[in-house]
Design a protein around this motif. Structure first.
Motif, PDB file in Angstrom:
ATOM      1  N   GLY A 122       0.783  -1.220   0.000  1.00  0.00           N
ATOM      2  CA  GLY A 122       0.000   0.000   0.000  1.00  0.00           C
ATOM      3  C   GLY A 122       0.816   1.271   0.000  1.00  0.00           C
ATOM      4  N   LEU A 123       0.132   2.390   0.252  1.00  0.00           N
ATOM      5  CA  LEU A 123       0.787   3.690   0.315  1.00  0.00           C
ATOM      6  C   LEU A 123       1.455   3.885   1.670  1.00  0.00           C
ATOM      7  CD1 LEU A 123      -1.832   6.129  -1.310  1.00  0.00           C
ATOM      8  CD2 LEU A 123      -0.044   4.781  -2.415  1.00  0.00           C
ATOM      9  N   ARG A 124       2.499   4.714   1.670  1.00  0.00           N
ATOM     10  CA  ARG A 124       3.108   5.128   2.932  1.00  0.00           C
ATOM     11  C   ARG A 124       2.267   6.236   3.555  1.00  0.00           C
ATOM     12  NH1 ARG A 124       8.011   5.092  -0.578  1.00  0.00           N
ATOM     13  NH2 ARG A 124       9.164   3.164  -0.116  1.00  0.00           N
ATOM     14  N   ARG A 125       2.466   6.439   4.853  1.00  0.00           N
ATOM     15  CA  ARG A 125       1.701   7.475   5.543  1.00  0.00           C
ATOM     16  C   ARG A 125       1.931   8.845   4.932  1.00  0.00           C
ATOM     17  NH1 ARG A 125       3.228   5.352  11.593  1.00  0.00           N
ATOM     18  NH2 ARG A 125       1.449   3.933  11.894  1.00  0.00           N
ATOM     19  N   GLU A 126       3.189   9.144   4.610  1.00  0.00           N
ATOM     20  CA  GLU A 126       3.482  10.463   4.062  1.00  0.00           C
ATOM     21  C   GLU A 126       2.864  10.650   2.676  1.00  0.00           C
ATOM     22  OE1 GLU A 126       7.322   7.941   3.598  1.00  0.00           O
ATOM     23  OE2 GLU A 126       5.716   8.257   5.080  1.00  0.00           O
ATOM     24  N   GLU A 127       2.669   9.550   1.941  1.00  0.00           N
ATOM     25  CA  GLU A 127       2.039   9.641   0.634  1.00  0.00           C
ATOM     26  C   GLU A 127       0.536   9.939   0.766  1.00  0.00           C
ATOM     27  OE1 GLU A 127       5.098   6.569  -1.678  1.00  0.00           O
ATOM     28  OE2 GLU A 127       3.234   5.834  -0.771  1.00  0.00           O
ATOM     29  N   VAL A 128      -0.111   9.310   1.726  1.00  0.00           N
ATOM     30  CA  VAL A 128      -1.519   9.622   1.987  1.00  0.00           C
ATOM     31  C   VAL A 128      -1.655  11.067   2.433  1.00  0.00           C
ATOM     32  CG1 VAL A 128      -3.529   9.108   3.418  1.00  0.00           C
ATOM     33  CG2 VAL A 128      -2.095   7.239   2.558  1.00  0.00           C
ATOM     34  N   ALA A 129      -0.740  11.497   3.321  1.00  0.00           N
ATOM     35  CA  ALA A 129      -0.783  12.872   3.813  1.00  0.00           C
ATOM     36  C   ALA A 129      -0.602  13.862   2.671  1.00  0.00           C
ATOM     37  CB  ALA A 129       0.298  13.076   4.867  1.00  0.00           C
ATOM     38  N   SER A 130       0.289  13.542   1.734  1.00  0.00           N
ATOM     39  CA  SER A 130       0.500  14.420   0.587  1.00  0.00           C
ATOM     40  C   SER A 130      -0.750  14.497  -0.277  1.00  0.00           C
ATOM     41  CB  SER A 130       1.680  13.906  -0.244  1.00  0.00           C
ATOM     42  OG  SER A 130       1.848  14.666  -1.428  1.00  0.00           O
ATOM     43  N   ARG A 131      -1.387  13.359  -0.521  1.00  0.00           N
ATOM     44  CA  ARG A 131      -2.609  13.349  -1.332  1.00  0.00           C
ATOM     45  C   ARG A 131      -3.746  14.090  -0.635  1.00  0.00           C
ATOM     46  NH1 ARG A 131      -3.942  10.558  -5.403  1.00  0.00           N
ATOM     47  NH2 ARG A 131      -6.005  10.048  -4.540  1.00  0.00           N
ATOM     48  N   ALA A 132      -3.763  14.041   0.706  1.00  0.00           N
ATOM     49  CA  ALA A 132      -4.815  14.700   1.478  1.00  0.00           C
ATOM     50  C   ALA A 132      -4.480  16.152   1.798  1.00  0.00           C
ATOM     51  CB  ALA A 132      -5.068  13.934   2.771  1.00  0.00           C
ATOM     52  N   ASN A 133      -3.270  16.583   1.437  1.00  0.00           N
ATOM     53  CA  ASN A 133      -2.827  17.957   1.710  1.00  0.00           C
ATOM     54  C   ASN A 133      -2.882  18.284   3.200  1.00  0.00           C
ATOM     55  OD1 ASN A 133      -1.778  20.460   0.954  1.00  0.00           O
ATOM     56  ND2 ASN A 133      -3.812  21.379   0.678  1.00  0.00           N
ATOM     57  N   ILE A 134      -2.406  17.340   4.022  1.00  0.00           N
ATOM     58  CA  ILE A 134      -2.240  17.570   5.453  1.00  0.00           C
ATOM     59  C   ILE A 134      -0.831  17.151   5.829  1.00  0.00           C
ATOM     60  CG2 ILE A 134      -4.681  17.231   5.994  1.00  0.00           C
ATOM     61  CD1 ILE A 134      -4.026  14.431   6.947  1.00  0.00           C
TER      62      ILE A 134
END
Length: 277
Positions: A36-48
């Motif tokens: 899956g995605l890394r946490r920082e990648e999800v955060a980047s996609r969510a702009n947080i």
């Protein structure tokens, strides 16, 4: 760090994150230790911030805001039911209804309407556009199929159609109720440019609407009695109840049933006499 039992939000976020394919989102990086995605990648996609997202997964930092949950839902590409589940875990409530233009309803939902052969029923949006109806509703209320899509709006019919106005007994009370219920729906859906445009259009079209809108009344469109002067069946009193469509909080189903045995007899005669369309 909170356990899975103590941190259902974090557990859910982690589960959704690990199910996503990094390559599908343009993330490379070769072999990964975990799926899956890394946490920082999800955060980047969510702009947080990555730190804030990490805290959410770890059960730290307090309750997230609705804006943060919407950003994460978009970043994780959650479906509408998954987004609602995210809200329930994060805030203990479902999200507010969001206005989305609707061209029609699913065949399955149409079959639900058609199955209610003796109960007129319609599906309306938060803008009060009728997007689904059954045969009984066509005979009792309006033949929506003969109207253009923008002409199927309940408020446009109420304030701009002389025949629709004549069918409503005690039109003033009905109009006040409709405007107040529409205001509640529009606010619940977060407002929209389309809704503001509809209000401006109706205010220019009808002094009655403009007057009622300025009163700022708000009511819940839950249930009540609709009294009609039907051109064929005569006077009819119909009880109604409104239900939210599961997974689509911006859609409401309104189901009508005769208020008395005499009304039931008149409605059944109307339905039996009309040819099937």
């Amino acid at each position: 760090m909170a356990s899975a039992a103590d941190n259902p939000l974090g557990t859910y976020l982690r589960d959704r994150r690990t199910r996503l394919d990094p390559a599908a989102f343009g993330f490379g990086g070769g072999r990964r230790r975990t799926p899956g995605l890394r946490r920082e990648e999800v955060a980047s996609r969510a702009n947080i911030s990555a730190t804030w997202y990490t805290w959410l997964e770890q059960g730290r930092g307090g309750a997230p805001s609705a804006d943060v949950l919407d950003r994460i839902a978009k970043g994780l590409m959650l479906t509408e039911p998954e987004r609602e589940h995210l809200y329930m875990l994060g805030l203990g409530r479902p999200p507010e209804a969001r206005y989305r233009p609707v061209d029609g309803i699913s065949p399955r939902l149409q079959r639900v309407l058609d199955g209610m052969t003796l109960s007129p029923a319609i599906i309306k949006t938060a803008m009060w556009d009728v997007v689904g109806w059954n045969r009984a509703a066509t005979l009792l209320l309006t033949d929506y199929a003969t109207l253009p899509p923008d002409g199927r709006n309940i408020l446009r019919l109420m304030f701009g159609n002389a025949q629709a106005r004549a069918r409503n007994a005690d039109w003033d009370s009905v109009a006040r109720f409709v405007v107040a219920a529409f205001r509640a729906d529009m606010t619940r859906a977060g407002g929209s440019a389309a809704a503001a445009g509809l209000v401006a259009e109706l205010s220019a079209l009808s002094p009655d609407f403009d007057r009622l809108w300025r009163d700022n009344d708000v009511v819940a469109h839950n249930e009540g009695v609709k009294r009609l002067h039907h051109p064929v069946a005569g006077p009819l009193a119909m009880e109604f109840a409104t239900f939210t469509v599961e997974g689509r909080p911006d859609l409401g189903m309104i189901v009508y049933n005769p208020a008395t045995s005499a009304d039931a007899e008149r409605l059944h005669r109307l339905l039996a006499a009309a040819p099937d369309g």
